[in-house]
Every structure is written in C-alpha cells, then in structure tokens.
Design a protein around this motif. Sequence first.
Motif, PDB file in Angstrom:
ATOM      1  N   UNK A 119       0.839  -1.206   0.000  1.00 30.44           N
ATOM      2  CA  UNK A 119       0.000   0.000   0.000  1.00 30.44           C
ATOM      3  C   UNK A 119       0.874   1.257   0.000  1.00 30.44           C
ATOM      4  N   UNK A 120       1.965   1.242   0.760  1.00 32.87           N
ATOM      5  CA  UNK A 120       2.875   2.395   0.800  1.00 32.87           C
ATOM      6  C   UNK A 120       3.511   2.611  -0.573  1.00 32.87           C
ATOM      7  N   UNK A 126       1.466   6.535  -6.922  1.00 31.99           N
ATOM      8  CA  UNK A 126       0.427   7.506  -7.282  1.00 31.99           C
ATOM      9  C   UNK A 126       0.985   8.920  -7.155  1.00 31.99           C
ATOM     10  N   UNK A 127       1.739   9.172  -6.090  1.00 33.59           N
ATOM     11  CA  UNK A 127       2.314  10.506  -5.891  1.00 33.59           C
ATOM     12  C   UNK A 127       3.332  10.823  -6.996  1.00 33.59           C
ATOM     13  N   UNK A 130       1.478  11.623 -10.112  1.00 32.61           N
ATOM     14  CA  UNK A 130       0.881  12.959 -10.027  1.00 32.61           C
ATOM     15  C   UNK A 130       1.945  14.034 -10.297  1.00 32.61           C
ATOM     16  N   UNK A 131       3.128  13.865  -9.694  1.00 35.36           N
ATOM     17  CA  UNK A 131       4.220  14.826  -9.919  1.00 35.36           C
ATOM     18  C   UNK A 131       4.655  14.826 -11.381  1.00 35.36           C
ATOM     19  N   UNK A 132       4.732  13.641 -11.968  1.00 37.95           N
ATOM     20  CA  UNK A 132       5.125  13.548 -13.376  1.00 37.95           C
ATOM     21  C   UNK A 132       4.100  14.254 -14.259  1.00 37.95           C
ATOM     22  N   UNK A 133       2.818  14.071 -13.952  1.00 36.81           N
ATOM     23  CA  UNK A 133       1.768  14.732 -14.725  1.00 36.81           C
ATOM     24  C   UNK A 133       1.840  16.248 -14.555  1.00 36.81           C
ATOM     25  N   UNK A 134       2.073  16.699 -13.320  1.00 39.50           N
ATOM     26  CA  UNK A 134       2.207  18.139 -13.079  1.00 39.50           C
ATOM     27  C   UNK A 134       3.408  18.697 -13.846  1.00 39.50           C
TER      28      UNK A 134
END
Length: 174
Positions: A119-120, A126-127, A130-134
């Motif tokens: 899970x970690x 996921x984080x 998200x950073x890559x997408x940003x």
Amino acid sequence: QLQTIETSLEDVLKPKMDRFRKRLGEKDAVTGNPRYGAKTATRVEALLGKYDQLVQGMALLDDASVVQDMQQTVEQMDAAKLRQVEEEQRREEETQKALQNEQEEQKRNIQRQQEEESAARQRELVQLNRRAEESRQARQAAEEARLLQERRAREEHQRIDSEWMATINKGPDG
C-alpha cells in the motif's frame, strides 16, 4: 489361561502398540519433525521392546502361575506406561499445536506487513505519477507560452514590415 492372556494381548495391547509403532515413524506435516520428541520416542521404543519381549515370552510359557504373575505385572506396567506415553503424546501434540499457531500468527504478521508495504509503494507510485503529470503539464504550458511569444514576435515583425512597405510609394516614383 495362557490362551486368555494371548487373546488379551492380541485384542487389547496389539492395536495400541501398532498405533505407537505407526506414530513413531510419522513426521509432523508442518515442521517435518518426528511426531514424537526424543524423550517420548525413547519411551515408546522401550515400551514396544517390552511388549515384543512379552509376546515372545508368552509363546514360551506353560506354567499357569507364572502366566498369572506376568499378566498382573504386564497389566500394571502397561497401564502405567500407556498413561505415561499418552500423557507425553498429549503434551507433544499441545506443543506442536502451539508451534503451529505461532507459525500461523507469524505468517499473518508477514502478510499484513507485506500488504502495508504494498500500500505504501502504491501511494508512492500515485504521488510520483501525479508529480510527473504536473511536470508534463508545466512543460506543456511553458512550450505553449514560448510558441505564443514566437507567434506574436513574427506577427509584430510582419506588421512592422507591412508598415514599412506601406511607406514606400507605389508606382513610377516608388
């Protein structure tokens, strides 16, 4: 009476001794260790040896008084030994069950830890996504701004060229 004792040996003790012989060779399915511990195995082997001697001795006995004495002694000894062996067996089984429960608990703890780690890692992934997408969106916005600035510069350059061209007279004087 010898027949009665031999019948008792065959009917009562033989099934128990066969069970002890069988279990003496068995191994625990979980740990692979022998079913009986070292002390219990020694005691069971001693009991089986005495039983075998008794069976052999019974074949040789003809004297009724010796048979009666032996029968009483064997019954007393068997009863005591059987109780002792059965108690040892019960303790061994309890120990094995406790060990099995402990191993199952360890497996559950390991599985729970692996699930938590998974899970970690999933949250971290996921984080990172998200950073890559940003980052991709920021690069795309910067590229669009650069292209817009270049287009405006070209348009401004064309406008200046058009104005300059407009100042030049047309016709024979131009």
